[in-house]
Enzyme design. Structure first.
Site, PDB file in Angstrom:
ATOM      1  N   ALA A 121       0.950  -1.231   0.141  1.00 30.39           N
ATOM      2  CA  ALA A 121       0.060  -0.012  -0.076  1.00 30.39           C
ATOM      3  C   ALA A 121       0.954   1.166   0.203  1.00 30.39           C
ATOM      4  O   ALA A 121       1.978   1.143   0.435  1.00 30.39           O
ATOM      5  CB  ALA A 121      -0.945   0.034   1.075  1.00 30.39           C
ATOM      6  N   PRO A 122       0.495   2.457  -0.607  1.00 34.88           N
ATOM      7  CA  PRO A 122      -0.817   2.441  -1.185  1.00 34.88           C
ATOM      8  C   PRO A 122      -0.809   1.992  -2.895  1.00 34.88           C
ATOM      9  O   PRO A 122      -2.048   2.194  -3.589  1.00 34.88           O
ATOM     10  CB  PRO A 122      -1.109   4.255  -1.082  1.00 34.88           C
ATOM     11  N   GLY A 124       1.594   2.430  -5.474  1.00 33.52           N
ATOM     12  CA  GLY A 124       2.372   2.992  -6.423  1.00 33.52           C
ATOM     13  C   GLY A 124       3.662   1.983  -7.067  1.00 33.52           C
ATOM     14  O   GLY A 124       3.548   1.873  -8.219  1.00 33.52           O
ATOM     15  N   LYS A 125       4.471   1.352  -6.170  1.00 30.79           N
ATOM     16  CA  LYS A 125       5.419   0.393  -6.884  1.00 30.79           C
ATOM     17  C   LYS A 125       4.666  -0.886  -7.202  1.00 30.79           C
ATOM     18  O   LYS A 125       5.145  -1.392  -8.261  1.00 30.79           O
ATOM     19  CB  LYS A 125       6.372   0.214  -5.626  1.00 30.79           C
ATOM     20  N   GLU A 143      -0.537  -6.174   1.767  1.00 28.72           N
ATOM     21  CA  GLU A 143      -0.706  -5.353   2.705  1.00 28.72           C
ATOM     22  C   GLU A 143      -1.265  -5.651   4.041  1.00 28.72           C
ATOM     23  O   GLU A 143      -2.421  -6.059   4.154  1.00 28.72           O
ATOM     24  CB  GLU A 143      -1.454  -3.860   2.377  1.00 28.72           C
ATOM     25  N   ARG A 148      -5.578   0.075   4.543  1.00 30.47           N
ATOM     26  CA  ARG A 148      -4.594   0.345   3.417  1.00 30.47           C
ATOM     27  C   ARG A 148      -4.756  -0.696   2.558  1.00 30.47           C
ATOM     28  O   ARG A 148      -4.694  -0.282   1.263  1.00 30.47           O
ATOM     29  CB  ARG A 148      -2.980   0.539   4.231  1.00 30.47           C
ATOM     30  N   CYS A 241      12.217   4.357   2.757  1.00 33.27           N
ATOM     31  CA  CYS A 241      12.650   5.768   2.479  1.00 33.27           C
ATOM     32  C   CYS A 241      13.325   6.323   3.655  1.00 33.27           C
ATOM     33  O   CYS A 241      13.772   7.473   3.853  1.00 33.27           O
ATOM     34  CB  CYS A 241      11.434   6.723   2.422  1.00 33.27           C
TER      35      CYS A 241
END
Length: 241
Positions: A121-122, A124-125, A143, A148, A241
């Site tokens: 989630a969400p 993108g990847k 997830e 989510r 990140c």
């Protein structure tokens, strides 16, 4: 070099980054004073490849993200609001930081392969991986948090990823169900939010060394389960990140 005025970085974070980066630390610190560069990723499943005329369709696009074929930067202009555009709702693009496009670009699946996004989630990847599969093979997007997982499902549907199976499971259960099954495995592990310091004040407020340790231990555990899912000769990518 003093800390940048635009972002009051936590002391524990800057001390750790100074130790890790050494001579590269000043350039890293200076990056916080540079303007943000918002980005999006156009969807080849909705655009029949990446047409040369994509900038005619989306005239606010500025320049390409250099490390992925479908990534574009656009101006940091609040008036643009690309997330409110009908083309966004139609799944023609996904708003995504350029750096967030790197992990899926490093483990690109081939059509027909079996791919796992373990912390998806969400979406993108996952949608980036799914686009590379071109509707062939299998994408399993997991997830752990139920709310989510619903957002993940909605985004995959919006982006036209119809060969995906969305799970709401603990990573250990996924590993038990799919031992040595996947050709590509992506783990974008839960993190302490340091990559969000410039974007979300909450990331700054909640940051602590205890959170860093907790996320590190959680990431290591998830990585062990991810490795169990990987087929011999497969490729596993770990990012945070």
């Amino acid at each position: 070099m003093s800390e940048p005025e635009t972002c009051a970085l936590p002391l524990g974070f800057t001390d750790r980054m100074r130790r890790l980066l050494g001579a590269e630390y000043p350039a890293f610190l200076a990056s916080y004073d540079k303007p943000r560069r918002p980005a999006l990723r156009v969807n080849p499943l909705r655009l029949d490849g990446i047409p040369d005329g994509v900038r005619e369709l989306l005239p606010f696009l500025a320049e390409r993200v250099p490390f992925t074929a479908d990534g574009w930067y656009y101006p940091d202009d609040p008036a643009l609001r690309p997330g409110r555009h009908p083309y966004h709702e139609a799944g023609l693009y996904y708003i995504q930081e350029a750096s967030a496009m790197i992990p899926a670009a490093l483990c690109p699946p081939r059509p027909g392969e079996r791919v796992l996004d373990l912390c998806a989630a969400p979406g993108g990847k996952s949608s980036q991986l799914g686009a590379r599969l071109q509707g062939k093979g299998l994408l399993v997007s997991n997830e752990y948090v139920a709310a989510r997982a619903q957002i993940l499902k909605n985004n995959l549907e919006r982006m036209g990823i119809f060969n995906a199976w969305v799970l709401n499971e603990d990573a250990s259960h996924v590993a038990d169900a799919f031992p040595e099954f996947f050709d590509k495995v992506l783990v974008d592990a839960p993190c302490s939010g340091e990559g969000m310091f410039r974007k979300e004040e909450e990331a700054l407020r909640q940051h602590s060394q205890a959170l860093v340790r907790q996320c590190s231990e959680m990431g290591a555990e998830i990585l062990e389960h991810a490795a169990r899912c990987l087929a011999p000769g497969g490729l596993l990518c770990y990012s945070t990140c």
